[in-house]
Design a protein around this motif. Sequence first.
Motif, short mmCIF file in Angstrom:
data_model
loop_
_atom_site.label_atom_id
_atom_site.label_comp_id
_atom_site.label_asym_id
_atom_site.label_seq_id
_atom_site.Cartn_x
_atom_site.Cartn_y
_atom_site.Cartn_z
N LEU A 1 -3.35 2.08 12.03
CA LEU A 1 -2.00 2.60 12.25
C LEU A 1 -2.01 4.09 12.59
CD1 LEU A 1 -0.19 0.87 9.26
CD2 LEU A 1 -0.04 0.23 11.68
N LYS A 2 -3.14 4.60 13.05
CA LYS A 2 -3.26 6.03 13.34
C LYS A 2 -2.30 6.49 14.43
CE LYS A 2 -8.06 6.75 11.90
NZ LYS A 2 -9.42 7.19 12.33
N ASN A 3 -1.90 5.60 15.33
CA ASN A 3 -1.04 5.99 16.45
C ASN A 3 0.42 5.60 16.22
OD1 ASN A 3 -3.25 7.02 17.94
ND2 ASN A 3 -3.76 4.95 18.66
N ASN A 4 0.76 5.24 14.99
CA ASN A 4 2.14 4.87 14.70
C ASN A 4 2.99 6.14 14.58
OD1 ASN A 4 4.48 4.26 12.70
ND2 ASN A 4 3.77 2.23 13.33
N ASP A 5 3.91 6.32 15.53
CA ASP A 5 4.71 7.56 15.58
C ASP A 5 5.57 7.75 14.33
OD1 ASP A 5 3.68 8.18 18.04
OD2 ASP A 5 5.30 7.24 19.16
N TRP A 6 6.11 6.65 13.80
CA TRP A 6 6.98 6.77 12.64
C TRP A 6 6.20 7.27 11.42
CZ3 TRP A 6 7.82 3.70 7.99
CH2 TRP A 6 9.01 4.01 7.34
N LEU A 7 5.01 6.73 11.22
CA LEU A 7 4.18 7.17 10.10
C LEU A 7 3.68 8.60 10.30
CD1 LEU A 7 2.05 3.97 9.37
CD2 LEU A 7 4.02 4.84 8.08
N SER B 1 0.83 -1.21 0.00
CA SER B 1 0.00 0.00 0.00
C SER B 1 0.86 1.26 0.00
CB SER B 1 -0.93 0.00 1.22
OG SER B 1 -1.84 -1.07 1.17
N VAL B 2 1.93 1.26 0.82
CA VAL B 2 2.81 2.43 0.89
C VAL B 2 3.51 2.66 -0.45
CG1 VAL B 2 4.87 3.41 1.97
CG2 VAL B 2 3.16 2.25 3.38
N HIS B 3 4.02 1.58 -1.05
CA HIS B 3 4.69 1.71 -2.34
C HIS B 3 3.73 2.25 -3.41
CE1 HIS B 3 7.99 -0.67 -0.64
NE2 HIS B 3 8.70 -0.30 -1.70
N LYS B 4 2.51 1.77 -3.39
CA LYS B 4 1.53 2.21 -4.38
C LYS B 4 1.21 3.69 -4.19
CE LYS B 4 -3.04 1.10 -6.24
NZ LYS B 4 -4.22 0.19 -6.16
N LEU B 5 1.04 4.10 -2.93
CA LEU B 5 0.75 5.51 -2.65
C LEU B 5 1.89 6.41 -3.11
CD1 LEU B 5 -0.85 5.38 0.92
CD2 LEU B 5 -1.92 6.25 -1.16
N VAL B 6 3.12 5.98 -2.83
CA VAL B 6 4.28 6.79 -3.13
C VAL B 6 4.48 6.95 -4.64
CG1 VAL B 6 6.81 6.86 -3.02
CG2 VAL B 6 5.48 6.34 -0.97
N TYR B 7 4.38 5.86 -5.36
CA TYR B 7 4.74 5.88 -6.78
C TYR B 7 3.58 6.19 -7.73
CZ TYR B 7 9.31 4.01 -5.51
OH TYR B 7 10.56 3.83 -4.98
N GLU B 8 2.34 6.01 -7.26
CA GLU B 8 1.21 6.18 -8.17
C GLU B 8 0.35 7.40 -7.89
OE1 GLU B 8 -1.09 2.62 -8.56
OE2 GLU B 8 0.67 1.33 -8.86
N SER B 9 0.54 8.03 -6.75
CA SER B 9 -0.24 9.23 -6.44
C SER B 9 0.17 10.37 -7.38
CB SER B 9 -0.05 9.66 -4.99
OG SER B 9 -0.54 8.68 -4.11
N GLU C 1 -4.62 13.32 -3.62
CA GLU C 1 -4.76 11.87 -3.83
C GLU C 1 -3.90 11.10 -2.83
OE1 GLU C 1 -3.89 8.47 -7.29
OE2 GLU C 1 -3.82 10.62 -7.78
N PHE C 2 -2.68 11.58 -2.59
CA PHE C 2 -1.80 10.91 -1.64
C PHE C 2 -2.37 10.99 -0.23
CE2 PHE C 2 1.53 11.21 1.60
CZ PHE C 2 2.20 10.01 1.40
N GLU C 3 -2.80 12.17 0.17
CA GLU C 3 -3.29 12.36 1.54
C GLU C 3 -4.55 11.53 1.79
OE1 GLU C 3 -3.73 16.55 1.77
OE2 GLU C 3 -1.56 16.93 1.97
N HIS C 4 -5.46 11.50 0.83
CA HIS C 4 -6.68 10.69 0.97
C HIS C 4 -6.32 9.21 1.09
CE1 HIS C 4 -10.84 9.44 0.52
NE2 HIS C 4 -10.46 8.58 -0.42
N PHE D 1 -4.63 8.40 4.64
CA PHE D 1 -5.56 8.26 5.77
C PHE D 1 -6.39 6.99 5.65
CE2 PHE D 1 -5.20 13.05 5.89
CZ PHE D 1 -4.44 13.06 7.04
N SER D 2 -6.73 6.61 4.43
CA SER D 2 -7.48 5.36 4.24
C SER D 2 -6.63 4.16 4.66
CB SER D 2 -7.89 5.21 2.77
OG SER D 2 -8.75 6.24 2.37
N MET D 3 -5.34 4.21 4.35
CA MET D 3 -4.43 3.13 4.74
C MET D 3 -4.31 3.04 6.27
SD MET D 3 -0.34 2.79 4.10
CE MET D 3 -0.06 4.13 5.28
N LEU D 4 -4.21 4.19 6.93
CA LEU D 4 -4.10 4.20 8.39
C LEU D 4 -5.34 3.59 9.03
CD1 LEU D 4 -2.54 7.72 9.14
CD2 LEU D 4 -1.39 5.53 8.85
#
Length: 451
Positions: free
Chosen positions: A387-393, A360-368, A373-376, A379-382
């Motif tokens: 993963l809303k509370n993942n500090d690294w993300l 999912s991350v690779h698709k967002l990064v390379y296809e947005s 589009e990336f931000e939407h 948030f859908s991925m989180l």
Amino acid sequence: MSDPGALNSEEGVLVNVAPLFAKKSETEPKVGMKFKSENEVFEFYKKYAYHVGFPVRKRTSQKNNEGVVTYVAFTCSREGRKSSNTSTKLKPQPTSQTGCKARLSACSDTAGVWSITGVHLEHNHQTSPSKSRVFRCYRQLDVHVKRQLEVNDIAGIHLHKSYNSVVVEAGGYEKMTFIEKDCRNYIDKVRKLRLGEGDAAAIQAYFSKMQSFSPGFFFSFDLDDEGRLKNVFWADNRCRQAYKEFGDVVTFDTTYLTNKYDMPFAPFVGVNHHGHSTLLGCGLLSNEDTETFVWLFRIWLECMEFEAPQGIITDQDRAIQNAIEVVFPKSKHRWCLWHILKKLPEKFGYHCQKASILSSVHKLVYESQSADEFEHGWFSMLDMYELKNNDWLIGLFRERSRWVPCFLKTSFWAGMSTTQRSEGMNAFFDGWSLVLLDLIWRGNFKVLLQL
């Protein structure tokens, strides 16, 4: 028996230094005692303080019109009270300062003789002679211990084992004049560029020789207070000319050769009109903190006639980011995309849906195609993977304008999105560059001068 380091006030002649801490009465400061220098006053007070059991420090000094120090005051290190930065009294900042009034003041006359002018001996806290050896102002490493630590470190012996060996040799912890932290600090200081007294001059002679062959050769050294070489930067005329043509975007990375030589080698790399890597200068660093990078970037900028690049690509190192903000405030700073994506398996190796998250991350990064589009999608991925509370993300999203392609496509990046050109310089550097690094690392400076 006379006071250590003191002048006889009646005869006006020097007397011998007394044995260390013979009796308290013989080392106790008194108004009128005379000394040859400010340093002797301080050493005398330190000996007294060691005997009583409290740490000391230089509190203040005054200079005359010629800039010569004529007055000093030394105090107990617990003098003063540290103000708290907390907004509540329920969690005050820990401090060793108690407002202690113990102090010694001294001044010098026109002949340069120092006299104690004021003494306050009472403390508002307990003193402990048995703990004197662990106070910072008394701890010191002798030459023998320094040499032993360096040799063991080069041999790959863990510092803790080296320290224990020194303790056994000294006859126990109670006879030590330093602690393990002092050993660690010393090794950290000398570990990177193992250059002693005179070595900096040898390398300078070599670089001066290079400069005589090529007037465009540029180099600069950063020395510490003891004359040891901390950091080096150099660039030949080819690097400087290449920057004028291909210096729009620069990649900077410190991982190349680090494992082999145990020190950060920091090349500045660009890309030429053929799409090939081109070197734009390089440095050897003793540390990877903000101060060091600020020095390196400023020297590099000076070498390149103060023309900053339009863009610079680095990893997520905070010290590098801080230095770029100081030295290149108008340059666009991009994070290495490869470094970020490489961390994904490590960050989510525990997750039962690891493969799906990575995909999912690779698709967002390379296809947005746009920021929205990336931000939407982000948030859908989180939401999907909780993963809303993942500090690294959270941190990555906050800095998305530094690494996500769709946020950076309006700027020129010479076809680069990673620092892999810096990391892939192994095939680029010719044999002489590697010989130079090897000789510097091994300390063969006589061979350097013969090249």
